[in-house]
Every structure is written in structure tokens, then in C-alpha cells.
Enzyme design. Structure first.
Site, short mmCIF file in Angstrom:
data_model
loop_
_atom_site.label_atom_id
_atom_site.label_comp_id
_atom_site.label_asym_id
_atom_site.label_seq_id
_atom_site.Cartn_x
_atom_site.Cartn_y
_atom_site.Cartn_z
N ASP A 18 47.90 32.32 33.26
CA ASP A 18 48.65 31.90 34.39
C ASP A 18 49.39 30.74 34.37
O ASP A 18 49.12 29.65 33.77
CB ASP A 18 47.67 32.21 35.51
CG ASP A 18 48.19 32.17 37.06
OD1 ASP A 18 49.45 32.51 37.05
OD2 ASP A 18 47.43 31.91 37.87
N GLY A 19 50.52 30.64 35.10
CA GLY A 19 51.18 29.50 35.37
C GLY A 19 52.57 29.27 35.05
O GLY A 19 53.05 28.17 35.00
N GLY A 21 55.28 30.56 36.20
CA GLY A 21 56.28 30.29 37.03
C GLY A 21 56.27 28.71 37.60
O GLY A 21 57.29 28.36 37.79
N HIS A 35 58.28 32.30 31.51
CA HIS A 35 57.78 33.43 30.77
C HIS A 35 57.96 33.21 29.30
O HIS A 35 57.14 33.49 28.49
CB HIS A 35 58.20 34.63 31.38
CG HIS A 35 57.61 34.90 32.60
ND1 HIS A 35 56.30 34.82 33.13
CD2 HIS A 35 58.35 35.28 33.85
CE1 HIS A 35 56.28 35.07 34.34
NE2 HIS A 35 57.34 35.29 34.78
N ARG A 69 56.55 42.14 41.85
CA ARG A 69 57.27 41.16 41.91
C ARG A 69 58.77 41.61 41.87
O ARG A 69 58.96 42.69 41.52
CB ARG A 69 56.91 40.39 40.57
CG ARG A 69 55.61 39.76 40.47
CD ARG A 69 55.59 39.05 39.22
NE ARG A 69 54.04 38.32 39.38
CZ ARG A 69 53.97 37.10 38.58
NH1 ARG A 69 54.70 36.50 38.04
NH2 ARG A 69 52.56 36.63 38.77
N LEU A 129 42.53 39.76 12.84
CA LEU A 129 42.58 39.54 14.35
C LEU A 129 43.12 40.99 15.08
O LEU A 129 44.33 41.38 14.65
CB LEU A 129 43.84 38.35 14.66
CG LEU A 129 43.65 38.08 15.91
CD1 LEU A 129 42.43 37.64 16.63
CD2 LEU A 129 44.95 37.07 16.33
N ARG A 171 40.93 31.42 32.03
CA ARG A 171 42.13 31.61 32.85
C ARG A 171 42.98 30.30 33.02
O ARG A 171 42.19 29.21 33.28
CB ARG A 171 41.81 32.09 34.19
CG ARG A 171 43.08 32.15 35.35
CD ARG A 171 42.49 32.68 36.52
NE ARG A 171 44.08 32.98 37.25
CZ ARG A 171 44.32 34.12 38.01
NH1 ARG A 171 43.37 35.10 37.83
NH2 ARG A 171 45.43 34.38 38.48
N LEU A 178 39.49 36.63 38.73
CA LEU A 178 39.65 37.76 37.55
C LEU A 178 40.87 38.63 37.66
O LEU A 178 41.19 39.24 36.88
CB LEU A 178 38.33 38.63 37.51
CG LEU A 178 37.11 37.63 37.24
CD1 LEU A 178 35.84 38.77 37.28
CD2 LEU A 178 36.93 36.95 36.11
N GLU A 190 31.50 34.57 29.29
CA GLU A 190 31.31 33.11 29.89
C GLU A 190 32.85 32.96 30.35
O GLU A 190 33.89 33.25 29.80
CB GLU A 190 31.07 32.15 28.69
CG GLU A 190 29.69 32.36 28.30
CD GLU A 190 28.75 32.05 29.21
OE1 GLU A 190 28.92 30.95 29.99
OE2 GLU A 190 27.55 32.48 29.10
C1 FPP Z 1 51.37 34.74 35.40
O1 FPP Z 1 51.93 33.47 35.53
C2 FPP Z 1 51.82 35.16 33.98
C3 FPP Z 1 52.34 36.53 33.99
C4 FPP Z 1 52.36 37.51 34.97
C5 FPP Z 1 53.21 36.88 32.53
C6 FPP Z 1 52.66 36.55 31.50
C7 FPP Z 1 53.43 37.00 30.50
C8 FPP Z 1 53.65 36.04 29.34
C9 FPP Z 1 52.97 34.70 29.12
C10 FPP Z 1 54.83 36.29 28.49
C11 FPP Z 1 54.84 37.65 27.68
C12 FPP Z 1 53.36 37.88 26.94
C13 FPP Z 1 53.44 38.26 25.79
C14 FPP Z 1 52.27 38.68 25.26
C15 FPP Z 1 54.36 38.35 24.54
P1 FPP Z 1 52.93 33.32 36.85
O2 FPP Z 1 53.84 33.88 36.65
O3 FPP Z 1 52.06 34.16 38.04
O4 FPP Z 1 52.87 32.05 37.21
P2 FPP Z 1 52.76 31.01 38.75
O5 FPP Z 1 51.16 31.70 39.19
O6 FPP Z 1 52.91 29.69 38.15
O7 FPP Z 1 53.87 31.59 39.69
#
Ligand code: FPP
Length: 236
Positions: A18-19, A21, A35, A69, A129, A171, A178, A190
Site C-alpha cells: 500500500d502507498g 498513490g 505503481h 478505481r 521461491l 502491510r 487486512l 504475525e
Molecule cells: C495500493 O496502493 C497498491 C495497489 C492497489 C497496487 C499494487 C501494485 C503494484 C505494486 C504494482 C504491480 C505489482 C506487481 C506484482 C508487478 P494505493 O494505490 O492504494 O496507494 P494509496 O493508498 O497511497 O493511494
């Protein structure tokens, strides 16, 4: 000579990335740049995982609720995922990484579905992995779908149908929830929450989370080996 981490049984780590954006917004960039930076973090985490004793890594890339979105962001994420699968498949084969997607496939576009199929087929023999990328994934839907395939529904059969239990769930981005990720599998996970935005989460942060995990006593409902004094506050 194996290091201390490798001598213990391989961990299953789940990450809610997360994060992206907010990382982009703080830099005056479009969300897609966040992203894209997040994909670089994925590569760093995948590279670091085996040496930290991680045998399975499940990354939450797109939740079934993320369809809400804007279409442009959804399209951007799908394109990044397809690009990642295509680009990383040869490297995964070289490095013994088994790539797999988790979640519904029927709503993904044909290009991404095909890229996933090729990546899974080419990397099926990877034993270093197990990298699972959750796309159009909902923990509740996954549990329901798995339960529907079982004639003899029990804890054990559902465990087997869903996949390995999560040892450590991370997270990033400062939120503490979650979000429908690996709910059944995380029964005794954990939890580690990091304030770092996902693009800033480095291999050292992953190592720190694993270190935190190693320092915890997993009791699975039993009594503590060494009773600790009650914590002073009710929240950290
Ligand atoms: C949440 O952050 C993130 C996502 C919804 C997308 C996660 C995707 C990637 C890291 C890129 C593609 C992944 C792979 C495995 C190639 P958010 O956009 O909700 O951030 P915010 O809470 O700051 O708005």
C-alpha cells in the site's frame, strides 16, 4: 554455509503493498508513476526473499474491490502486471522462481491472462521461491470458491485447497487492516505494519520485518514459554 535464516523452515510472507498513490502525490506525479515505482520494489523484495528464509511470497497487486478505481488506473495497473509477467519470466526461470497468479482470471484482459499462463508454464519447476501475485483477488471469494470444490469440507481440506498458511503478513503505507487478503490462511499470521509507502520499502525493511517476526513467540493459542509482564499501553 547456510546463514541463520536459511536453517529455519521457509516462511510464507504475504504483503499488502500500500502507498503507491500517496508516494506519487507527494512528488507531484501521477498515481501510475507510484505503481511503476512499486514494481521496482517488487523486484527488490523478490531478489531479497530467498536469503531472508522466505520460501513463498504472496503479493497483493489488485483486489477484487480495486475494480472501483478509475478505469484509467485499472488499465495502467493491468498493463504493469502484464509487462512484469513478460519481462520477469526469463529471470524467474534463471533464478528458480515459480510464478503464479492468485485470484479470478475471467475478468482479466486476454493479454494479461496469456502472460500469466506463459509465466506459470515456464516457471513451474522453480523451487527457490514460490512467488504468488494476487490479481482480482478476494480472500472471502477465494475461500468460498475453494469450499465449493470440496466434497469433504473440513479445516484440513480447506487448508490444502487454499494454500500454505501465512507466517508473516506485512502491510506498508501506514494503514492497519487486512483488506480481504488471505483471510483463512492468516489465521495465525504475525502482523507487521510499516509506515513506509510501498515504493520506499527496501530490502532492509523486509529484513527488518522478518527480524521482528523471528523475535516473536508464536503460541497458536497455547500459554507463553516465558510469561511477559503486561504491556503498559493498550495501543502502540
Ligand atoms: C495500493 O496502493 C497498491 C495497489 C492497489 C497496487 C499494487 C501494485 C503494484 C505494486 C504494482 C504491480 C505489482 C506487481 C506484482 C508487478 P494505493 O494505490 O492504494 O496507494 P494509496 O493508498 O497511497 O493511494
Amino acid at each position: 554455509m547456510p546463514n541463520n535464516f536459511e536453517m529455519q523452515s521457509p516462511l510464507h510472507v504475504g504483503i499488502i503493498m500500500d502507498g503507491n498513490g500517496r508516494w506519487a502525490l507527494a512528488r507531484g506525479l501521477p498515481r501510475q508513476a507510484g505503481h511503476r515505482a512499486g514494481v521496482e520494489t517488487v523486484s527488490r523484495a523478490v531478489e531479497a526473499a530467498p536469503s531472508l528464509g522466505i520460501g513463498a511470497l504472496t503479493l497483493f497487486a489488485f483486489s477484487s474491490d480495486n475494480w472501483r478505481r478509475p478505469q484509467s488506473e485499472v488499465g495502467g495497473l493491468m498493463a504493469l502486471l502484464a509487462e512484469y509477467m513478460e519481462r520477469e519470466t526469463p529471470r524467474a526461470v534463471e533464478n528458480g522462481i515459480r510464478l503464479q497468479a492468485l485470484g479470478r482470471r475471467d475478468r482479466l484482459d486476454a493479454q494479461l491472462r496469456a502472460a500469466i499462463g506463459r509465466a506459470e508454464a515456464a516457471t513451474a519447476g522453480g523451487a527457490r521461491l514460490w512467488l504468488r501475485i494476487a490479481v482480482d483477488y478476494s480472500g472471502r471469494d477465494a475461500s468460498l470458491a475453494a469450499a465449493r470444490t470440496l466434497l469433504d469440507l473440513s479445516r484440513e481440506s480447506l487448508d490444502r485447497a487454499l494454500g500454505p498458511p501465512v507466517d508473516l503478513l506485512i502491510r506498508t503505507g501506514g494503514e492497519r487492516r487486512l483488506s480481504d487478503f488471505l483471510l483463512w490462511e492468516s489465521a495465525y499470521a504475525e502482523l507487521v505494519f510499516s509506515r513506509r509507502m510501498w515504493p520506499d520499502f527496501g530490502a532492509d525493511d523486509l529484513a527488518g520485518a522478518v527480524r521482528e517476526f523471528r523475535g516473536r513467540e508464536r503460541r497458536f493459542g497455547a500459554v507463553p514459554r516465558t510469561p511477559a509482564p503486561a504491556a503498559a499501553g493498550w495501543l502502540d
